[in-house]
Design a protein around this motif. Sequence first.
Motif, PDB file in Angstrom:
ATOM      1  N   TYR A 186      -4.398   6.119   0.549  1.00 17.90           N
ATOM      2  CA  TYR A 186      -3.485   5.100   0.049  1.00 17.90           C
ATOM      3  C   TYR A 186      -4.079   4.470  -1.205  1.00 17.90           C
ATOM      4  CZ  TYR A 186      -6.555   1.314   1.617  1.00 17.90           C
ATOM      5  OH  TYR A 186      -7.630   0.464   1.766  1.00 17.90           O
ATOM      6  N   ARG A 187      -3.220   3.896  -1.970  1.00 25.75           N
ATOM      7  CA  ARG A 187      -3.625   3.078  -3.123  1.00 25.75           C
ATOM      8  C   ARG A 187      -2.598   1.956  -3.238  1.00 25.75           C
ATOM      9  NH1 ARG A 187      -4.981   6.862  -6.717  1.00 25.75           N
ATOM     10  NH2 ARG A 187      -7.220   6.501  -6.668  1.00 25.75           N
ATOM     11  N   LYS A 188      -3.048   0.770  -3.542  1.00 23.04           N
ATOM     12  CA  LYS A 188      -2.131  -0.370  -3.594  1.00 23.04           C
ATOM     13  C   LYS A 188      -1.286  -0.362  -4.869  1.00 23.04           C
ATOM     14  CE  LYS A 188      -5.551  -2.960  -1.910  1.00 23.04           C
ATOM     15  NZ  LYS A 188      -6.393  -4.159  -1.690  1.00 23.04           N
ATOM     16  N   THR A 221       1.144   4.827   0.851  1.00 21.43           N
ATOM     17  CA  THR A 221       0.434   5.765   1.711  1.00 21.43           C
ATOM     18  C   THR A 221       1.017   7.163   1.585  1.00 21.43           C
ATOM     19  OG1 THR A 221       1.872   5.251   3.599  1.00 21.43           O
ATOM     20  CG2 THR A 221      -0.168   3.974   3.378  1.00 21.43           C
ATOM     21  N   ASP A 278      -6.044  -3.806   2.965  1.00 21.00           N
ATOM     22  CA  ASP A 278      -6.934  -2.649   3.129  1.00 21.00           C
ATOM     23  C   ASP A 278      -7.312  -2.461   4.592  1.00 21.00           C
ATOM     24  OD1 ASP A 278      -7.820  -1.545   0.374  1.00 21.00           O
ATOM     25  OD2 ASP A 278      -8.049  -3.697   0.108  1.00 21.00           O
ATOM     26  N   ASP A 314      -5.883  -6.455  -6.308  1.00 27.40           N
ATOM     27  CA  ASP A 314      -6.454  -5.471  -5.388  1.00 27.40           C
ATOM     28  C   ASP A 314      -7.666  -6.058  -4.664  1.00 27.40           C
ATOM     29  OD1 ASP A 314      -6.881  -2.553  -4.450  1.00 27.40           O
ATOM     30  OD2 ASP A 314      -8.803  -3.094  -5.344  1.00 27.40           O
ATOM     31  N   SER A 333      -7.232   6.439   4.385  1.00 26.40           N
ATOM     32  CA  SER A 333      -8.458   6.181   3.638  1.00 26.40           C
ATOM     33  C   SER A 333      -8.107   5.721   2.234  1.00 26.40           C
ATOM     34  CB  SER A 333      -9.312   7.452   3.549  1.00 26.40           C
ATOM     35  OG  SER A 333      -9.693   7.885   4.835  1.00 26.40           O
ATOM     36  N   ARG A 334      -8.897   4.806   1.721  1.00 24.00           N
ATOM     37  CA  ARG A 334      -8.665   4.310   0.366  1.00 24.00           C
ATOM     38  C   ARG A 334      -8.983   5.404  -0.642  1.00 24.00           C
ATOM     39  NH1 ARG A 334      -8.598  -1.119  -2.299  1.00 24.00           N
ATOM     40  NH2 ARG A 334      -9.232  -0.701  -4.446  1.00 24.00           N
ATOM     41  N   LEU A 353      -7.726  -7.750   0.443  1.00 24.57           N
ATOM     42  CA  LEU A 353      -8.569  -6.991   1.365  1.00 24.57           C
ATOM     43  C   LEU A 353      -7.944  -6.895   2.751  1.00 24.57           C
ATOM     44  CD1 LEU A 353     -11.288  -5.519   1.706  1.00 24.57           C
ATOM     45  CD2 LEU A 353     -12.313  -7.733   2.309  1.00 24.57           C
ATOM     46  N   ALA A 386       0.855  -1.182   0.000  1.00 24.85           N
ATOM     47  CA  ALA A 386       0.000   0.000   0.000  1.00 24.85           C
ATOM     48  C   ALA A 386       0.892   1.233   0.000  1.00 24.85           C
ATOM     49  CB  ALA A 386      -0.915   0.014   1.224  1.00 24.85           C
ATOM     50  N   ASN A 435     -12.850  -0.578  -5.756  1.00 24.77           N
ATOM     51  CA  ASN A 435     -12.723  -1.645  -6.742  1.00 24.77           C
ATOM     52  C   ASN A 435     -14.122  -1.932  -7.281  1.00 24.77           C
ATOM     53  OD1 ASN A 435     -12.649  -4.427  -7.878  1.00 24.77           O
ATOM     54  ND2 ASN A 435     -10.576  -4.458  -7.071  1.00 24.77           N
ATOM     55  N   GLY A 469      -6.192   0.675   6.778  1.00 25.43           N
ATOM     56  CA  GLY A 469      -7.290   1.499   7.290  1.00 25.43           C
ATOM     57  C   GLY A 469      -7.194   1.693   8.792  1.00 25.43           C
TER      58      GLY A 469
END
Length: 333
Positions: A286-288, A279, A311, A304, A320-321, A308, A277, A325, A315
């Motif tokens: 964040y984004r993977k 961040t 995530d 992705d 926050s994402r 989970l 992730a 998806n 989190g």
Amino acid sequence: MVQRLLEPGEIEALDHTAIPRLLLPEARSLFTARAARLRQLADNQIKGIPVGETMSGYLKMMAALVDAQAAVIRSPPAETFALPDAASIQLAIDHHMPPLPVSGQRPATWRRVFDAILNELDPLAASQPQLAAVLTELRSLDSAQLEGCADAVLAELTEGVHPLHAPFVAAALQVMWTMRASQLDAPKVQPLVTNTLCPVCGAHPVASVIRIGGQAQGYRYLHCACCASEWHMVRVKCSCCESTSKIAYQSIEPEGGMPAPTEPVNKANDPSKVARAETCDDCHTYRKIFNQEHDLFVEPLADDLASLALDLLVGEAGYSRASGNPLLWFNAE
């Protein structure tokens, strides 16, 4: 000879003919590869992306849905996936706008794709009562309800969309936009004002991926959640706010527990580097990011969806994402 390291802004100013700026999807192989990857993930065959029993069942269901996507791209008439007229595409490109925007009016033929996907799933539904119930509900939606669900899916709105209906609607829309995106001329498509949105359709990326091979070797690309196009963005740059000052990478520790920052290593095939992730402490999102250098067959959307656990841990760490998806939806509350 001493060489000066380039800053991110200088990297972006380099000759973009040397870096494939935009990778359009190979529509007729994309969904087949994605379904296969989902099944591998569901069977816990991918080191670095642990999958629990509950998530395994969901991944297998989504693999069946992606199989349906792969099947329907071959059945509708060619005009189903027709592009806008050349003048409209050129006007959008001239103004640095997406030529196939997810906003605004969409081709009515997406409904043809939606119906075809449901039909492809009927044989499986005969042995799965829960799936049969969802398909019945989807077929009972009137035109306004179905179009409203499509609006919400494309705008990534959780309010007013049924979480069990949304993945099937999203699947039809993905087929529409992926098939049309694959027909574009990549060199002609221009970057948007913001590099955080897809230059083809304007949707958010679902994740980013470090590619290998050819001119793309070692470069990071953002992968569109809707049309599966990929566009270049320099590494160590937030794909949400474009900051470069407070970026870190988090991964699941081998023993489990809270995500921990990871350091760059030269070792290939390192499971801890397959899924991380990215961040940002400026925007707290964040984004993977998935690394093909450590797993040749990474598939951003499938990986992705399966990760989970990452995530949940990120989190809990307060991030926050950045975007969702399309194959996984939750109630707004």
